[in-house]
Design an enzyme around this catalytic site. Structure first.
Site: not given
Length: 297
Positions: A41, A43, A47, A71, A194, A196
Site C-alpha cells: 500500500g 501507492l 507501484h 518481514q 520512489m 513509500s
C-alpha cells in the site's frame, strides 16, 4: 462531495475489494491470464507502473495490499508504515484493476500458523545481514499470496533487487507455474527512487536524498568507461560510491554498499569484468530514514 465522487468512480471500475482468502479465490477464473501486483500500500508511481504493465498484458489484474508483519524486524517501522487504503483503492480503480485483495493479519497468519518459507543463503547477503529475518517474511508472504491468487504473471520493481532475486528463486525451485516480471525502478526527476518511505523525509532530508542515486551513477559511469575486455576491483567501485555518500552530511549511516552477482546477489570479492557486469546495491540512512537503491552494471 469529493469523497462521494471518488467512491462512485471506484465502484465503476474496481470490481471488488475483498478481505478473505476464500472470497479472493472464488472471484478468479483460472481459465484466464491473471496479472498480480503485490504491495504494502501507500501507492506511488512505482507501484502504478507495475499495475499498468499488468493491465496491458493480462485478462484480469489483481493487486494486493498487506503490510506484512513477518518481514519487519524489531525496532523497524511496522506500526508507523503508511496506510491509506481508500486513496489506494481509487488509484487502482482508475487503472482498471479488477480485484483488490486487502486481508488483515489474522487472515494471513492464524493463531496456529507455524509454517514459513526460508531460502538458503539470503540471510547472508548484505540486505539479509542488515535485516535479519526479513527475507523469511518476504518469502513466506509471497508464497502465500501466489497460492491464493494463482497468477500467470507477477510484477515487482527493480528497486528491491534482492527481493526480486529471492522471488525468482522460489518460483524456480518450487516449480510455480507463473512468470516473474521485474520492472525498472521509477524515479523522481532528481533521481531518488520512489518509495513509500520517502514520505518520512523532512524537506531538508528530501533535498539531500538524491545523493544516493548520484553515488550509484558515478560508479556506473566509471564502469562503462572501461575498455570492453577489462575489469576493475569490486572494492574500487565500492569506494567510489562510499566517497560520494560521505560528501553529504545528512547521510547519517551507510549500512552497506554491495557489489554482487546479478543472478544470485552473492558478493563479488575480486574483479568485476566489463563483459559480465554486476549489481551495486546499497542501504543508507538519510537522517533517520532508511533508503535502498541499486543499479545494474
Amino acid at each position: 462531495m469529493q469523497a462521494a465522487v471518488a467512491t462512485a468512480r471506484s465502484s465503476l471500475t474496481l470490481h471488488r475489494t475483498v478481505a478473505s482468502i476464500r472470497s479472493m479465490r472464488h472471484a478468479l477464473d483460472p481459465a484466464v491470464k491473471i496479472g498480480f501486483v503485490p504491495t504494502m500500500g501507500a501507492l506511488h508511481e512505482g507501484h502504478l507502473s507495475l499495475v499498468k504493465e499488468a493491465r496491458a498484458r493480462n485478462d484480469i489484474v489483481v493487486a494486493s495490499i498487506f503490510v506484512n508483519p513477518t518481514q519487519f524486524g524489531e525496532g523497524e517501522d511496522f506500526e508507523q508504515y503508511p496506510r491509506q487504503l481508500e486513496q489506494d483503492q481509487d488509484l487502482l480503480a482508475d487503472l482498471g484493476v479488477d480485484h483488490l485483495f486487502a486481508p488483515d493479519a489474522n487472515s494471513m497468519y492464524g493463531k496456529n500458523h507455524d509454517s514459513f518459507v526460508s531460502v538458503e543463503g539470503f540471510e547472508d547477503i548484505a540486505e539479509g545481514k542488515a535485516r535479519p529475518g526479513h527475507f523469511r517474511g518476504v518469502a513466506t508472504i509471497v508464497t502465500k499470496l501466489f497460492n491464493i491468487v494463482q497468477p500467470s504473471n507477477a510484477y515487482f520493481g527493480q528497486k528491491d533487487a534482492a527481493q526480486c532475486c529471492l522471488i525468482q528463486r522460489i518460483v524456480d525451485d518450487l516449480d510455480m507455474p507463473l512468470h516473474v516480471n521485474v520492472i525498472p525502478t521509477v524515479r523522481e526527476p532528481d533521481g531518488l527512487a520512489m518509495s513509500s518511505r520517502n514520505a518520512y523525509l523532512t524537506t531538508t532530508e528530501r533535498q539531500a536524498a538524491p545523493v544516493v542515486y548520484r553515488s550509484l551513477c558515478a560508479a556506473r559511469d566509471l564502469f562503462l568507461g572501461l575498455p570492453a575486455e577489462s575489469s576493475i576491483p569490486a572494492a574500487h567501485i565500492q569506494q567510489v560510491v562510499e566517497s560520494i555518500l560521505a560528501s553529504e552530511p545528512l547521510v547519517s549511516e551507510v549500512q552497506y554498499v554491495a557489489i554482487d552477482n546479478k543472478a544470485n546477489m552473492r558478493p563479488i570479492d575480486d574483479d568485476v569484468h566489463r563483459s559480465e557486469g554486476a549489481i551495486i546495491s546499497l542501504a543508507v540512512k538519510v537522517g533517520s530514514v532508511r533508503l535502498i537503491d541499486n543499479i545494474v552494471l
